[in-house]
Motif scaffolding. Structure first.
Motif, mmCIF file in Angstrom:
data_model
loop_
_atom_site.group_PDB
_atom_site.id
_atom_site.type_symbol
_atom_site.label_atom_id
_atom_site.label_comp_id
_atom_site.label_asym_id
_atom_site.label_seq_id
_atom_site.Cartn_x
_atom_site.Cartn_y
_atom_site.Cartn_z
ATOM 1 N N SER A 143 0.844 -1.381 -0.038
ATOM 2 C CA SER A 143 0.229 -0.109 0.038
ATOM 3 C C SER A 143 1.056 1.525 -0.690
ATOM 4 O O SER A 143 0.721 2.231 -0.911
ATOM 5 C CB SER A 143 -1.120 -0.179 0.942
ATOM 6 O OG SER A 143 -1.479 -0.984 1.314
ATOM 7 N N CYS A 144 2.244 1.124 0.980
ATOM 8 C CA CYS A 144 2.741 2.443 0.663
ATOM 9 C C CYS A 144 3.514 2.482 0.103
ATOM 10 O O CYS A 144 3.915 3.855 -1.164
ATOM 11 C CB CYS A 144 3.939 2.408 1.603
ATOM 12 S SG CYS A 144 3.016 2.221 3.145
ATOM 13 N N LEU A 145 3.968 1.115 -1.334
ATOM 14 C CA LEU A 145 4.115 1.654 -2.556
ATOM 15 C C LEU A 145 3.425 2.045 -3.956
ATOM 16 O O LEU A 145 4.435 2.975 -4.399
ATOM 17 C CB LEU A 145 5.078 0.154 -2.542
ATOM 18 C CG LEU A 145 5.882 -0.060 -3.958
ATOM 19 C CD1 LEU A 145 6.858 1.319 -4.146
ATOM 20 C CD2 LEU A 145 6.628 -1.209 -4.824
ATOM 21 N N THR A 146 2.759 1.631 -3.559
ATOM 22 C CA THR A 146 1.714 2.337 -4.316
ATOM 23 C C THR A 146 1.350 3.532 -4.392
ATOM 24 O O THR A 146 0.743 4.853 -5.387
ATOM 25 C CB THR A 146 0.013 1.472 -4.443
ATOM 26 O OG1 THR A 146 0.474 -0.063 -4.580
ATOM 27 C CG2 THR A 146 -0.984 1.932 -5.621
ATOM 28 N N MET A 147 0.845 4.331 -3.169
ATOM 29 C CA MET A 147 0.598 5.453 -2.780
ATOM 30 C C MET A 147 1.571 6.637 -2.832
ATOM 31 O O MET A 147 2.393 7.177 -3.450
ATOM 32 C CB MET A 147 0.311 5.746 -0.824
ATOM 33 C CG MET A 147 -0.534 7.425 -0.915
ATOM 34 S SD MET A 147 -1.727 7.306 -1.867
ATOM 35 C CE MET A 147 -2.957 6.073 -0.752
ATOM 36 N N ILE A 148 3.150 5.417 -3.294
ATOM 37 C CA ILE A 148 4.244 6.914 -2.739
ATOM 38 C C ILE A 148 4.072 6.903 -4.523
ATOM 39 O O ILE A 148 4.516 8.000 -5.047
ATOM 40 C CB ILE A 148 5.367 6.192 -2.577
ATOM 41 C CG1 ILE A 148 5.386 6.621 -1.138
ATOM 42 C CG2 ILE A 148 6.818 6.710 -3.171
ATOM 43 C CD1 ILE A 148 6.362 5.441 -0.558
ATOM 44 N N SER A 173 -1.024 2.662 -9.886
ATOM 45 C CA SER A 173 -0.034 3.688 -9.377
ATOM 46 C C SER A 173 -0.027 4.793 -10.195
ATOM 47 O O SER A 173 -0.464 6.379 -9.735
ATOM 48 C CB SER A 173 1.704 3.555 -8.871
ATOM 49 O OG SER A 173 1.211 2.498 -8.260
ATOM 50 N N TYR A 174 -0.167 4.953 -11.537
ATOM 51 C CA TYR A 174 -0.150 5.239 -12.504
ATOM 52 C C TYR A 174 -1.265 6.129 -13.173
ATOM 53 O O TYR A 174 -1.159 6.740 -14.210
ATOM 54 C CB TYR A 174 1.368 5.479 -13.355
ATOM 55 C CG TYR A 174 2.920 5.684 -13.094
ATOM 56 C CD1 TYR A 174 3.254 6.492 -12.692
ATOM 57 C CD2 TYR A 174 3.239 3.786 -12.092
ATOM 58 C CE1 TYR A 174 4.540 6.688 -12.394
ATOM 59 C CE2 TYR A 174 4.413 3.577 -12.219
ATOM 60 C CZ TYR A 174 5.437 4.816 -12.091
ATOM 61 O OH TYR A 174 6.384 4.773 -11.337
ATOM 62 N N PRO A 195 -4.567 8.305 -9.472
ATOM 63 C CA PRO A 195 -4.432 9.545 -9.594
ATOM 64 C C PRO A 195 -5.509 9.738 -11.036
ATOM 65 O O PRO A 195 -6.523 10.718 -10.165
ATOM 66 C CB PRO A 195 -3.303 9.663 -10.829
ATOM 67 C CG PRO A 195 -2.275 8.752 -10.427
ATOM 68 C CD PRO A 195 -3.026 7.806 -9.853
ATOM 69 N N LEU A 196 -6.068 9.310 -10.918
ATOM 70 C CA LEU A 196 -7.724 8.785 -11.879
ATOM 71 C C LEU A 196 -8.706 9.261 -10.692
ATOM 72 O O LEU A 196 -9.433 10.352 -10.442
ATOM 73 C CB LEU A 196 -8.435 8.242 -12.456
ATOM 74 C CG LEU A 196 -8.185 8.660 -14.305
ATOM 75 C CD1 LEU A 196 -8.432 6.998 -14.758
ATOM 76 C CD2 LEU A 196 -8.723 9.842 -14.272
#
Length: 381
Positions: A45-50, A285-286, A290-291
């Protein structure tokens, strides 16, 4: 392997002809799996949010470019909104519902958020909520993502129920571990398509309206499933948890039984699962996250991140003091009632008859709030 003493103890716990539902060894392995599951979920979760925040930082140049257009701001907004409408309605089949969904599906893979999309949705949010001219829309979205991260990193009881159901259905020959890998990817594509479709609907509404280009869009909850924008967050939460669970399950099997165990005997399924997990991680993530941060601002309400930290702390402080004063006043009224019941009269005020002590600043502020006429206000969700 468990020692003989543990096996003897388990046998003594059951009547003759019965065995325990779970052995001591299986309970020990379950504890290890729960620890690995929590560790992988937090890291994933942290990696995805970063990665999502790094992607959104690229939108900062659009925010700065908007504020640099002081002299031609109106024409700048109209040109960007015109690009937004033209980009999503230029095809002659745009009026067809099936084409809108197909077009929205493919838009999430290549440049899911363009500058015209960002500035048009920003204008609609600013006009709908009547925020100040110096409002930083990108900073507001970053703060809302921080609040949503508290939900994403958590593990609810319903998610643990899903884990139990999966492990019960993980029967030899069913290849559940492989087929379940498609579930988060499928949900991720559905969520991304829906978010893109919402922007297409807003562009079509502007194109079909009788007003000139430059009028802001109309955000509303009806654009989302069941009129609940927050439902998107729960779906993304489930997607991230499912990916984390499958990765944790793979690492646990590898560390416990080895890579050559019967659980991982089909290497092609293992490699396919790793590829699907990597693709889901990049897409979420990308593109999807963001959407979500941008499009969910098109709801009817806004979040508490709208307030600056000093204002939010002041409001919380005033509310806390008002509640304390209310409790003190109620306790004082009860004490006075007991005195009247016991003595028959209240003591006279030291300031003389007909006088009352001056209220404290907190009491005066609370009295002003209660006596002021009710005004229409927006409540954060």
């Amino acid at each position: 392997m468990p020692n003989r003493a543990d096996s003897d103890n388990e046998a003594q716990m059951c009547v003759q002809g019965k065995v325990p539902l779970m052995s001591i060894e299986s309970i020990h392995q379950l504890h290890i799996f729960i620890f690995v599951m929590a560790l992988v979920h937090v890291f994933y979760s942290c990696l995805t949010m970063i990665l999502a925040r790094l992607q959104m930082r690229g939108w900062g140049k659009w925010e700065e470019e908007y504020w640099q257009q002081d002299a031609i701001r109106d024409s700048f907004k109209m040109s960007r909104q015109n690009s937004f409408v033209t980009d999503r309605t230029q095809h002659p089949w745009t009026s067809k519902a099936w084409f809108q969904w197909i077009d929205s599906f493919f838009r999430q893979f290549y440049r899911p958020v363009k500058q015209s999309d960002y500035l048009t949705l920003r204008l609609g949010f600013v006009k709908n909520h009547n925020v100040g001219p110096k409002f930083n829309f990108l900073k507001y979205m970053m703060q809302t993502m921080e609040e949503d991260f508290k939900v994403i990193v958590g593990i609810s009881a319903s998610l643990w129920v899903f884990v139990i159901v999966f492990m019960l259905l993980n029967i030899y020959g069913w290849y559940t571990y492989f087929w379940i890998a498609f579930l988060p990817l499928l949900l991720l594509l559905v969520v991304g398509t829906k978010l893109q479709h919402i922007m297409t609907i807003l562009a079509i509404e502007i194109a079909n309206s009788n007003t000139l280009i430059g009028e802001p869009i109309k955000p509303r909850d009806e654009l989302f499933w069941f009129s609940r924008p927050h439902l998107m967050l729960h779906l993304i939460h489930f997607i991230l948890f499912q990916n984390s669970f499958e990765l944790a399950y793979f690492f646990w099997l590898w560390a416990t039984y080895g890579i050559d165990s019967c659980f991982l005997e089909n290497r092609s399924f293992v490699y396919a699962r790793v590829v699907l997990g990597f693709f889901s991680q990049v897409l979420c993530s990308y593109a999807t996250l963001p959407l979500y941060a941008l499009v969910t601002q098109m709801g009817t309400t806004y979040k508490k991140a709208m307030f600056k930290p000093p204002i939010e702390k002041a409001l919380q402080g005033w509310h806390h003091k008002a509640m304390e004063n209310r409790r003190k006043r109620m306790s004082g009224e009860k004490a006075d009632a007991l005195m009247v019941k016991g003595r028959g009269s209240l003591p006279k005020s030291p300031l003389g008859p007909g006088s009352s002590p001056s209220p404290s600043p907190e009491e005066a502020f609370e009295a002003e709030l209660t006596s002021a006429p009710k005004r229409r206000k927006l409540e954060p969700r």
